[in-house]
Design a protein around this motif. Structure first.
Motif, PDB file in Angstrom:
ATOM      1  N   ASN A 266    -100.385  34.316 -81.392  1.00  0.00           N
ATOM      2  CA  ASN A 266     -98.610  34.235 -81.331  1.00  0.00           C
ATOM      3  C   ASN A 266     -98.033  34.357 -82.827  1.00  0.00           C
ATOM      4  O   ASN A 266     -98.632  33.431 -83.727  1.00  0.00           O
ATOM      5  N   LEU A 267     -97.340  34.989 -83.202  1.00  0.00           N
ATOM      6  CA  LEU A 267     -96.665  35.391 -84.668  1.00  0.00           C
ATOM      7  C   LEU A 267     -95.250  34.816 -84.678  1.00  0.00           C
ATOM      8  O   LEU A 267     -94.455  34.979 -83.647  1.00  0.00           O
ATOM      9  N   ILE A 268     -94.868  34.504 -86.035  1.00  0.00           N
ATOM     10  CA  ILE A 268     -93.348  34.163 -86.207  1.00  0.00           C
ATOM     11  C   ILE A 268     -92.867  35.175 -87.193  1.00  0.00           C
ATOM     12  O   ILE A 268     -93.748  35.328 -88.125  1.00  0.00           O
ATOM     13  N   VAL A 269     -91.805  35.674 -87.001  1.00  0.00           N
ATOM     14  CA  VAL A 269     -91.188  36.757 -87.924  1.00  0.00           C
ATOM     15  C   VAL A 269     -89.952  36.258 -88.690  1.00  0.00           C
ATOM     16  O   VAL A 269     -88.890  35.902 -87.826  1.00  0.00           O
ATOM     17  N   ARG A 270     -90.105  35.718 -89.675  1.00  0.00           N
ATOM     18  CA  ARG A 270     -89.104  35.040 -90.493  1.00  0.00           C
ATOM     19  C   ARG A 270     -88.010  36.345 -91.394  1.00  0.00           C
ATOM     20  O   ARG A 270     -88.565  37.387 -91.368  1.00  0.00           O
ATOM     21  N   ASN A 271     -86.721  35.435 -91.763  1.00  0.00           N
ATOM     22  CA  ASN A 271     -85.941  36.370 -92.333  1.00  0.00           C
ATOM     23  C   ASN A 271     -85.612  37.609 -91.496  1.00  0.00           C
ATOM     24  O   ASN A 271     -85.237  38.758 -92.269  1.00  0.00           O
ATOM     25  N   SER A 277     -82.579  43.629 -82.510  1.00  0.00           N
ATOM     26  CA  SER A 277     -82.554  42.964 -81.060  1.00  0.00           C
ATOM     27  C   SER A 277     -84.178  42.824 -80.648  1.00  0.00           C
ATOM     28  O   SER A 277     -85.040  43.237 -81.497  1.00  0.00           O
ATOM     29  N   GLU A 278     -84.355  42.182 -79.379  1.00  0.00           N
ATOM     30  CA  GLU A 278     -85.829  42.011 -79.220  1.00  0.00           C
ATOM     31  C   GLU A 278     -86.482  43.486 -78.661  1.00  0.00           C
ATOM     32  O   GLU A 278     -87.696  43.631 -79.396  1.00  0.00           O
ATOM     33  N   ALA A 279     -85.659  44.329 -78.518  1.00  0.00           N
ATOM     34  CA  ALA A 279     -86.268  45.832 -78.306  1.00  0.00           C
ATOM     35  C   ALA A 279     -86.472  46.311 -79.577  1.00  0.00           C
ATOM     36  O   ALA A 279     -87.698  47.232 -79.770  1.00  0.00           O
ATOM     37  N   ASP A 280     -86.009  46.088 -80.622  1.00  0.00           N
ATOM     38  CA  ASP A 280     -86.260  46.509 -82.050  1.00  0.00           C
ATOM     39  C   ASP A 280     -87.612  45.827 -82.371  1.00  0.00           C
ATOM     40  O   ASP A 280     -88.337  46.689 -83.234  1.00  0.00           O
ATOM     41  N   VAL A 281     -87.625  44.755 -82.141  1.00  0.00           N
ATOM     42  CA  VAL A 281     -88.926  43.993 -82.812  1.00  0.00           C
ATOM     43  C   VAL A 281     -90.139  44.335 -82.024  1.00  0.00           C
ATOM     44  O   VAL A 281     -91.013  44.805 -82.695  1.00  0.00           O
ATOM     45  N   ARG A 282     -89.842  44.691 -80.751  1.00  0.00           N
ATOM     46  CA  ARG A 282     -90.797  45.050 -79.885  1.00  0.00           C
ATOM     47  C   ARG A 282     -91.455  46.497 -80.288  1.00  0.00           C
ATOM     48  O   ARG A 282     -92.599  46.944 -80.459  1.00  0.00           O
ATOM     49  N   GLU A 283     -90.597  47.212 -80.641  1.00  0.00           N
ATOM     50  CA  GLU A 283     -90.898  48.615 -81.229  1.00  0.00           C
ATOM     51  C   GLU A 283     -91.850  48.793 -82.608  1.00  0.00           C
ATOM     52  O   GLU A 283     -92.626  49.457 -82.683  1.00  0.00           O
ATOM     53  N   VAL A 294     -91.534  39.171 -76.584  1.00  0.00           N
ATOM     54  CA  VAL A 294     -90.783  38.704 -77.914  1.00  0.00           C
ATOM     55  C   VAL A 294     -89.432  37.934 -77.725  1.00  0.00           C
ATOM     56  O   VAL A 294     -88.768  38.406 -76.575  1.00  0.00           O
ATOM     57  N   ARG A 295     -89.379  37.141 -78.316  1.00  0.00           N
ATOM     58  CA  ARG A 295     -88.453  36.065 -78.130  1.00  0.00           C
ATOM     59  C   ARG A 295     -87.548  35.793 -79.377  1.00  0.00           C
ATOM     60  O   ARG A 295     -88.319  35.775 -80.455  1.00  0.00           O
ATOM     61  N   ILE A 296     -86.129  35.878 -79.442  1.00  0.00           N
ATOM     62  CA  ILE A 296     -85.393  35.632 -80.600  1.00  0.00           C
ATOM     63  C   ILE A 296     -84.695  34.431 -80.233  1.00  0.00           C
ATOM     64  O   ILE A 296     -83.656  34.589 -79.442  1.00  0.00           O
ATOM     65  N   PHE A 307     -84.850  34.455 -86.900  1.00  0.00           N
ATOM     66  CA  PHE A 307     -86.387  34.736 -86.846  1.00  0.00           C
ATOM     67  C   PHE A 307     -86.690  35.068 -85.449  1.00  0.00           C
ATOM     68  O   PHE A 307     -85.802  34.942 -84.633  1.00  0.00           O
ATOM     69  N   ALA A 308     -87.855  35.692 -85.000  1.00  0.00           N
ATOM     70  CA  ALA A 308     -88.278  35.802 -83.966  1.00  0.00           C
ATOM     71  C   ALA A 308     -89.751  35.325 -83.774  1.00  0.00           C
ATOM     72  O   ALA A 308     -90.705  35.210 -84.498  1.00  0.00           O
ATOM     73  N   PHE A 309     -90.217  35.422 -82.259  1.00  0.00           N
ATOM     74  CA  PHE A 309     -91.580  35.039 -81.952  1.00  0.00           C
ATOM     75  C   PHE A 309     -92.199  36.339 -81.257  1.00  0.00           C
ATOM     76  O   PHE A 309     -91.670  36.818 -80.401  1.00  0.00           O
ATOM     77  N   VAL A 310     -93.324  36.817 -81.536  1.00  0.00           N
ATOM     78  CA  VAL A 310     -93.829  38.070 -81.135  1.00  0.00           C
ATOM     79  C   VAL A 310     -95.389  37.516 -80.278  1.00  0.00           C
ATOM     80  O   VAL A 310     -96.148  37.022 -81.150  1.00  0.00           O
ATOM     81  N   GLN A 311     -95.535  37.523 -79.077  1.00  0.00           N
ATOM     82  CA  GLN A 311     -96.662  36.980 -78.471  1.00  0.00           C
ATOM     83  C   GLN A 311     -97.400  38.447 -78.307  1.00  0.00           C
ATOM     84  O   GLN A 311     -97.012  39.293 -77.181  1.00  0.00           O
TER      85      GLN A 311
END
Length: 382
Positions: A266-271, A277-283, A294-296, A307-311
């Motif tokens: 599990n990762l956290i993406v800060r700043n 959007s969650e779709a942008d992060v997933r891409e 992916v959870r914001i 920030f967001a969480f990427v599992q």
């Protein structure tokens, strides 16, 4: 003459007792007639490693115990400790002693004749408590020997039927050796797939493309289970021709990933930009491996926290994503990617390393919204 025979009988019986006592098998008497093997195991398991444990059943009646059973420990010390501690089973007081080894027919005959001549005990007279116990043990010995022989025979037959792993044709065995490899180019040659996969073991067969699959997929059969598992770990998430490979053993395809693996991946993406959007992060993260979620997090009013969480589903994919995306721009902002730390470990690290005056845990561009927002922003799990 009779006295001499009696002395010989007593001497031989005392020596037989010392020689015929089993080193680590206990004989348990006075068991409830409803006792099962599991009840006996539950009573003795805490005192050591059990090699075997069973109650002797009535002939022809599988569910009825005859009132006694056997428990074999790995060592003599464990057996002695259990013998002195176990007194009650199923609210019934039991008698526990070391089991006697079964004598041969000739030895029993030699032991029986002088004893009867010396004591004058007839067939109609009542036996003493010790004689009754010996009789009971002798009777149960027959059951013990028969059961042991039966188990040994079953094990022998099972061994004879088993074939070497690589030669078995059982489908349940085969799917454990098959690697499902996807994310491949449509026009890829089978020999290139073989070259990529043989680094992890002996490749027996390759099917490519696999019918009825939406994307180009190969089935790669290895010689052993271990080789297939190593290939899945080594190829999952690896970049190839602009995309990330997907690799999983066929027996695990479609199964849920364990909680332990998910926690480590599990990762956290800060700043993070508020426009993402969650779709942008997933891409951004999908090329490194399969993304489970992916959870914001957002404030109660719906605004993003920055920030967001990427599992990911594998640690390897998550570690590659962290190394590559950390410090990269997403949506016009340079992001910081890090592992999600369990909440208790994060709080412990704060106690061990007090913050300097003026230092804050808020990330660039991220704001907090109550206690929940602060803990999530610090990269901790609730």
């Amino acid at each position: 003459h009779v006295e001499g025979m009696a002395e010989k009988a007593s001497a031989s019986s005392s020596s037989d007792k010392t020689l015929s006592v089993s080193s680590n098998t206990l004989f348990v008497r006075n068991l409830p007639y409803s006792s099962k093997d599991a009840d006996l195991e539950a009573a003795f398991a805490e005192y050591g490693s059990l090699k075997s444990c069973f109650t002797v059943k009535e002939k022809g009646v599988a569910d009825k115990c005859r009132g006694f059973g056997y428990v074999t420990f790995a060592t003599r010390e464990e057996a002695e400790r259990a013998k002195s501690c176990v007194k009650v089973i199923g609210r019934r007081p039991v008698q526990v002693s070391f089991a006697s080894r079964k004598l041969s027919w000739k030895q029993r005959k030699q032991k029986q004749l002088p004893t009867e001549a010396a004591s004058g005990v007839g067939s109609g007279q009542r036996q003493s408590g010790e004689d009754a116990r010996s009789s009971e043990e002798a009777e149960s010995d027959d059951d013990y020997e028969a059961m042991t022989a039966r188990k040994a025979d079953e094990a022998s037959r099972h061994r004879q039927k088993r074939k070497p792993k690589a030669q078995r044709g059982d489908p349940k065995f085969d799917i454990g050796r098959v690697l499902v490899l996807s994310g491949l180019p449509e026009a890829m040659a089978v020999e290139k797939i073989r070259k990529k996969c043989r680094k992890f073991g002996t490749v027996v067969d390759i099917i490519f493309p696999v019918p009825d699959k939406e994307t180009p997929t190969a089935y790669v059969t290895y010689q052993t289970h271990k080789e297939a598992r190593q290939a899945a770990a080594g190829l999952e998430g690896k970049p190839y021709k602009g995309s990330a490979l997907r690799a999983v053993v066929l027996s695990k395809e479609g199964k849920a990933v364990s909680k332990k693996t998910l926690k480590k991946s599990n990762l956290i993406v800060r700043n993070l930009s508020f426009r993402c959007s969650e779709a942008d992060v997933r891409e951004v993260f999908s090329p490194f491996g399969k993304v489970a979620e992916v959870r914001i997090p957002r404030k109660p009013d719906g605004r993003m926290l920055g920030f967001a969480f990427v599992q990911f589903v594998s640690y390897y994919s998550a570690s590659r994503a962290l190394a590559t995306v950390n410090g990269r721009e997403i949506g016009g902002r340079t992001v910081a990617v890090d592992w999600v730390v369990p909440r208790n470990k994060y709080q412990q690290s704060l106690r061990e390393q007090p913050m300097e005056e003026g230092h804050t845990t808020e990330t660039q561009g991220a704001t907090t919204a109550g206690k929940e927002g602060l803990s999530e922003e610090n990269g901790t799990e609730q």
